[in-house]
Design an enzyme around this catalytic site. Structure first.
Site, PDB file in Angstrom:
ATOM      1  N   VAL A   1      80.391  14.938  50.622  1.00 49.60           N
ATOM      2  CA  VAL A   1      79.314  15.131  49.616  1.00 49.60           C
ATOM      3  C   VAL A   1      79.854  15.939  48.539  1.00 49.60           C
ATOM      4  CG1 VAL A   1      78.239  16.983  50.487  1.00 49.60           C
ATOM      5  CG2 VAL A   1      76.931  15.490  49.243  1.00 49.60           C
ATOM      6  N   GLY A   2      80.852  16.879  48.648  1.00 45.96           N
ATOM      7  CA  GLY A   2      81.228  17.671  47.737  1.00 45.96           C
ATOM      8  C   GLY A   2      82.281  16.998  46.946  1.00 45.96           C
TER       9      GLY A   2
ATOM     10  N   SER B   1      76.525  23.686  45.135  1.00 44.41           N
ATOM     11  CA  SER B   1      77.799  23.273  44.990  1.00 44.41           C
ATOM     12  C   SER B   1      78.883  24.005  44.353  1.00 44.41           C
ATOM     13  CB  SER B   1      77.687  21.736  44.265  1.00 44.41           C
ATOM     14  OG  SER B   1      76.921  21.646  43.585  1.00 44.41           O
TER      15      SER B   1
ATOM     16  N   ARG C   1      80.945  26.095  49.919  1.00 46.09           N
ATOM     17  CA  ARG C   1      82.425  26.238  49.694  1.00 46.09           C
ATOM     18  C   ARG C   1      82.987  27.592  49.384  1.00 46.09           C
ATOM     19  NH1 ARG C   1      82.228  21.512  50.809  1.00 46.09           N
ATOM     20  NH2 ARG C   1      83.297  19.779  49.682  1.00 46.09           N
TER      21      ARG C   1
ATOM     22  N   ASP D   1      81.180  28.749  57.182  1.00 45.44           N
ATOM     23  CA  ASP D   1      82.010  27.518  57.564  1.00 45.44           C
ATOM     24  C   ASP D   1      83.078  27.192  56.620  1.00 45.44           C
ATOM     25  OD1 ASP D   1      82.090  25.312  59.351  1.00 45.44           O
ATOM     26  OD2 ASP D   1      80.977  24.181  57.951  1.00 45.44           O
TER      27      ASP D   1
ATOM     28  N   HIS E   1      85.044  24.750  58.798  1.00 48.36           N
ATOM     29  CA  HIS E   1      84.430  23.661  58.031  1.00 48.36           C
ATOM     30  C   HIS E   1      84.050  22.392  58.877  1.00 48.36           C
ATOM     31  CE1 HIS E   1      84.524  21.967  53.570  1.00 48.36           C
ATOM     32  NE2 HIS E   1      83.435  21.537  54.183  1.00 48.36           N
TER      33      HIS E   1
ATOM     34  N   GLY F   1      80.640  21.517  59.101  1.00 47.96           N
ATOM     35  CA  GLY F   1      79.322  21.132  58.702  1.00 47.96           C
ATOM     36  C   GLY F   1      78.708  19.828  59.145  1.00 47.96           C
TER      37      GLY F   1
HETATM   38  O1  LIG Z   1      81.874  20.028  52.959  1.00 47.20           O
HETATM   39  C1  LIG Z   1      81.698  18.796  53.341  1.00 47.20           C
HETATM   40  C2  LIG Z   1      81.537  17.650  52.358  1.00 47.20           C
HETATM   41  O2  LIG Z   1      81.596  17.880  51.063  1.00 47.20           O
HETATM   42  O3  LIG Z   1      81.208  16.586  52.862  1.00 47.20           O
END
Ligand SMILES: O=CC(=O)O
Length: 327
Positions: free
Chosen positions: A83-84, A216, A244, A268, A292, A294
């Site tokens: 998603v980031g 974000s 992040r 995380d 990381h 999540g």
């Molecule tokens: O950090 C996880 C993502 O951006 O999907």
């Protein structure tokens, strides 16, 4: 499609089979995959992307001008399994008319769940407790041993009440949270659902018992949690970051944790990732660091890979993407 008409796609990692099946079945991609669980070396990325029409990448791949130049003018679409998108040189991508797909929504629940788990593990000192059981430190039941902080009656501050921030707030409220504060660019109507109070950052930081970072990474949020930020937090408060690593100044966090300026932190995400095993933060009992994870449930990663593949195919065919990043 004839062999010549096949579109070249570079995939920078071994991804869940759900996504690979979709790409293979489409029958229009000449797939080249960095078939490993480890990141593609930079030189291989530059080589692999040359002439590609599509690039399927991960958050650990820095897609900058050098990569875009190496890809050349064929490149139509970049689809990231995340998603980031702070790893993508968005301005340059936009300038070149390349479309971007990403994976919002499908990882919201998993990430919010992990955030709650990390918050509770940090606040109630679970990793320390587990360690004491294993190393013989558990001598008897002691009234003040391994005490931590509870959510009931607390004030929680969420920095960034977006999709994931709201999902975290929804899950935390039933623990008996008294006040739910949030900050962001503007008040959000959906905050009503969690009785969220939109407050200035300083108010959130100084009044919260739990500060949860869920924004974000942008130039505005880079290094947001620094010495000044931590100095405003209560000595009994717990800091959680699942967004992040670069939102946090880690030297300042180390100082705040080791001096007792704040009670504990659960992370995380770090800078860099992986965090070197000799990093000072890892010497602290009051800092819980996860690698990381999540969105790391089997089903979420499967659905993410499907969405990433479908975004890529839509980008290649010039059709509507299931989740296109508006550039
Ligand atoms: O950090 C996880 C993502 O951006 O999907």
């Amino acid at each position: 499609m004839s062999a010549q008409q096949m579109l070249k796609v570079f995939v920078t990692r071994r991804i869940p089979q759900e996504g690979m099946k979709i790409l293979k079945r489409a029958g229009m991609c000449n797939l080249s995959v960095w078939d490993s669980d480890e990141p593609v070396p930079r030189a291989e990325l530059l080589k692999g992307v040359a002439g590609a029409h599509g690039l399927l990448c991960l958050l650990s791949d820095k897609i900058d001008v050098e990569v875009l130049d190496a890809a050349g003018p064929n490149l139509k679409v970049i689809s990231t399994l995340s998603v980031g998108f702070d790893h993508l040189a968005i301005d340059e991508i936009k300038k070149r008319g390349i479309r971007v797909g990403y994976t919002p929504d499908v990882l919201t629940d998993a990430t919010a769940e992990l955030t709650v788990a990390l918050l509770l593990a940090t606040a109630r000192r679970l990793p320390e407790g587990v360690e004491e059981v294993k190393n013989g430190g558990w001598s008897t039941w002691k009234p003040l041993w391994l005490c931590g902080y509870g959510l009931s009656g607390s004030t929680v501050g969420v920095i960034g009440l977006g999709r994931i921030g709201l999902a975290i707030a929804r899950r935390l409220k039933p623990f008996g949270v008294k006040r739910l504060l949030y900050t962001g660019r503007q008040p959000k109507p959906q905050a009503q659902e969690v009785d969220g109070e939109y407050v200035p950052l300083d108010t959130l930081v100084s009044e919260s018992d739990f500060v949860v970072v869920s924004c974000s990474l942008t130039p505005d949020t880079q290094g947001l949690c620094d010495k000044t930020f931590f100095s405003k937090m209560k000595k009994t408060s717990v800091f959680i970051n699942t967004s992040r690593g670069a939102v946090v100044n880690q030297e300042d966090l180390f100082e705040a944790l080791s001096s007792g300026q704040i009670a504990a932190a659960g992370l995380d995400v770090t800078t860099p990732e992986p965090l070197p095993t000799n990093h000072p933060l890892l010497t602290l009992k009051n800092c819980v660091v996860l690698p990381h994870i999540g969105s790391a449930t089997y089903s979420t990663r499967g659905v993410m890979s499907e969405l990433t593949a479908n975004n890529l195919l839509a980008g290649l065919t010039g059709s509507e993407m299931p989740s296109e990043l508006k550039l």
